[in-house]
Design an enzyme around this catalytic site. Sequence first.
Site, PDB file in Angstrom:
ATOM      1  CB  CYS A   1      40.852  50.327  44.682  1.00 32.18           C
ATOM      2  SG  CYS A   1      39.581  50.750  43.457  1.00 32.18           S
TER       3      CYS A   1
ATOM      4  CG  HIS B   1      36.403  47.107  42.084  1.00 36.72           C
ATOM      5  ND1 HIS B   1      35.386  47.807  41.489  1.00 36.72           N
ATOM      6  CD2 HIS B   1      37.193  48.040  42.670  1.00 36.72           C
ATOM      7  CE1 HIS B   1      35.552  49.103  41.704  1.00 36.72           C
ATOM      8  NE2 HIS B   1      36.640  49.266  42.419  1.00 36.72           N
TER       9      HIS B   1
END
Length: 346
Positions: free
Chosen positions: A145, A225
């Site tokens: 990711c 994140h």
Amino acid sequence: MSLQTPIRVAINGYGVIGKRVADAVAVQQDMILAGVADVAEDWRPRAALRKGYPLFGATQEHVASMRAAGMDVAGTLDNLLEISDIVIDCTPKHLASKNMETYRQRGLKYIVQGGEPHEGTSHSFVAESNYDSAVGRDCTRIVSCNTTSIIRTLTALKRHGLLLRARGTLLRRATDPWESHMGGIMNTVVPEPEIPSHQGPDAQTVDPDLDVVTMAVKIPQTLAHIHYWSVQMTREASKDEVLDAFRSSSRISLIRTGDGFTAINSIKEFMADLGRPHDSLYEVALWEDMLKVQGSELFYAYMVDNQAIVIPETIDAIRALTRVEPDAGKSIKATNDSLGIGSLDL
């Protein structure tokens, strides 16, 4: 393979990524979900059955135990592979390395996820960067990711002749939300023990020419994140020019704190309001009003949904490997349209 023949897609592993890939495959006009294979006997594979997805057990023993638990299992993973054109391996980290030999022996095209080493496939994939090099290959690896977000944003700058070198700090979620009761961290932060962290070198498996260094720290939350980047550009540029470069990527969405997107939870809530499956943010959500340009230096921050960002990349990789769509732009558009990517603008 002709455009009139849908690609029969098998998914091995119905976890965080596998179930999201399955949902995405199911809405593609040129793909059929042949089935999903798993080993669990709990709520996770039962959800697949409720969606009408054919369910297979990894082995005959798993088939027996899953049937004993009351699940309608169609057969084994081997049975699933026999009726498929390509398999997406979404099993836990390192298991795919063991499965790849099975796929190769069957002459089956396959895709693994970012937890596996680049050397296993000798190709790592992000659609906007290197789609063409994946066309017709036997296999590829969807990078993680964080790496996906790095490639998307730096590629946008690179294509506009603005990228010289990039340095990023990653604030990483502690664990996947559904596993937060089993682990994670509290009342601390945990730095990755090496600089660069692994994401920078991983990005270079997609684009070896990138001058990129990353540092990372794990923080006690599970939503997503956040990245902070400092970029040395090739020349002085205006903020508008930089924003135009980011807008050139259909998978980067510019957001503003002035619209209430002051934290990652508000962005996830907006995904829910949009009706996205699993509240998925497929795009890089980059703060437009936070972005700063000082001469030839650029500073910006963005959010990465660790459970969702790789899903469109996986769909595009399916088309590339099977040659059902050799044109990157056409595949990206088809994937974007099917998943509602680019719909964040207020």
